[in-house]
Design an enzyme around this catalytic site. Structure first.
Site, mmCIF file in Angstrom:
data_model
loop_
_atom_site.group_PDB
_atom_site.id
_atom_site.type_symbol
_atom_site.label_atom_id
_atom_site.label_comp_id
_atom_site.label_asym_id
_atom_site.label_seq_id
_atom_site.Cartn_x
_atom_site.Cartn_y
_atom_site.Cartn_z
ATOM 1 N N CYS A 140 0.878 -1.167 0.000
ATOM 2 C CA CYS A 140 0.000 0.000 0.000
ATOM 3 C C CYS A 140 0.912 1.213 0.000
ATOM 4 O O CYS A 140 1.566 1.494 1.002
ATOM 5 C CB CYS A 140 -0.927 0.011 1.205
ATOM 6 S SG CYS A 140 -2.006 1.467 1.261
ATOM 7 N N GLU B 110 -3.723 1.343 -6.247
ATOM 8 C CA GLU B 110 -2.812 0.269 -6.628
ATOM 9 C C GLU B 110 -2.637 0.329 -8.143
ATOM 10 O O GLU B 110 -3.536 0.774 -8.863
ATOM 11 C CB GLU B 110 -3.331 -1.099 -6.180
ATOM 12 C CG GLU B 110 -2.287 -2.196 -6.202
ATOM 13 C CD GLU B 110 -1.010 -1.812 -5.459
ATOM 14 O OE1 GLU B 110 -0.021 -1.437 -6.143
ATOM 15 O OE2 GLU B 110 -0.998 -1.875 -4.220
#
Length: 237
Positions: free
Chosen positions: A2, A110
Site C-alpha cells: 500500500c 494500486e
C-alpha cells in the site's frame, strides 16, 4: 503493498466514525488539519487513531522508525508490514503487542500492469464510507531529544477483486474488530493475527484513475476522478 491512499473526509467525520475523544495537534508536522487529501504518500504526516485512554487522533509520519533505529531514514523502507511475518521481524514484533493503531482512509491506490504500462486504480468501499487500516506505530528519539512518532500499514493476501490488480492489499479491519485491535490489554499474537484477513470483496470496488496520481506532488480531486481506461475483463462490473 500500500503506497498511496486518500482521506478527504473532515476531521469531524473521522472523530465521529472512530469514536475519538481527544485530537492531538502535531504542528511540527505542518499539515493543514482539515484539508482533503487525495494522494497521501510515504513519509508524509498521516492521521492515526490510538487507544491511549482516551482514544486519540494524532499525526504521525508514514514509514515506521523503530525506537532502536540509528536514524530515521529506515522509515522509508518500513511503509508496510506483512501480516504473515509481523511476529518475526524485529521492527514490528514489539509494536504488534504494545503499539497498534488504526489509520483512517476512504480509498487507496494500486497499479496494475497492462502490457508495458501500469494503470492506477482507486479502491474504496462501495458506500464510500471511512474505514481503518490496521497499523503499528513507534516513537523514536532524535539525538537532540525531540520525539518522532511514525507508523506502518499492515498488508495481507488480496481478496478476489484485489488479486486481479495486485498480489497484496492493506489489512482493512472490520468495524466490529477495531476496538479489539486497539485494546492494549490484548497480547495474544494469534488472536491479533486472526483479524488481518482480506476484506470482503462484496464491500469494495475498484475503478481506473488518471496517471496524475503517479506523482506525489499532485494532491487534488482530479486524482480520484474515474477515467475510461478501456475494458478490463479481469475486473467485475
Amino acid at each position: 503493498m500500500c503506497g498511496r491512499y486518500t482521506l478527504h473526509h473532515t476531521t469531524a467525520q473521522v472523530v465521529a466514525r472512530f469514536d475519538v475523544t481527544e485530537v492531538i495537534d502535531a504542528t511540527f508536522l505542518e499539515v493543514e488539519r482539515d484539508a482533503p487529501r487525495y494522494n497521501i504518500a510515504p513519509t508524509q504526516p498521516v492521521a492515526v487513531v490510538t487507544e491511549n485512554s482516551p482514544r486519540a487522533l494524532e499525526m504521525m509520519r508514514w514509514g515506521l522508525v523503530p525506537s532502536w533505529a540509528k536514524d530515521p531514514s529506515i522509515g522509508s523502507r518500513l511503509l508496510n508490514a506483512r501480516a504473515e511475518t509481523l511476529q518475526e521481524k524485529p521492527s514490528f514484533r514489539t509494536a504488534l503487542v504494545r503499539r497498534r493503531c488504526l489509520i483512517p482512509a476512504d480509498g487507496f491506490y494500486e497499479w496494475k500492469k497492462l502490457g508495458k504500462v501500469k494503470q492506477p486504480y482507486r479502491i474504496r468501499r462501495r458506500d464510500e464510507a471511512l474505514f481503518g487500516f490496521a497499523g503499528l506505530w513507534d516513537e523514536w528519539t532524535s539525538p537532540d531529544g525531540s520525539p518522532l512518532r511514525s507508523c506502518t500499514i499492515v498488508t495481507c493476501a488480496p481478496n478476489e477483486l484485489m488479486a486481479t490488480i495486485h498480489n497484496r492489499m492493506p489489512a482493512i479491519l472490520r468495524p466490529e474488530d477495531e476496538a479489539h485491535w486497539l485494546d492494549r490489554s490484548v497480547k495474544s499474537v494469534s488472536d491479533l493475527l486472526s483479524l488481518l484477513g482480506p476484506y470482503p470483496d462484496s464491500d469494495i470496488e475498484a475503478y481506473a484513475v488518471s496517471t496524475v496520481v503517479n506523482s506525489a506532488s499532485n494532491d487534488s480531486a482530479s486524482c480520484i476522478e474515474a477515467i475510461d481506461a478501456g475494458p478490463d475483463p479481469a475486473l467485475p462490473l
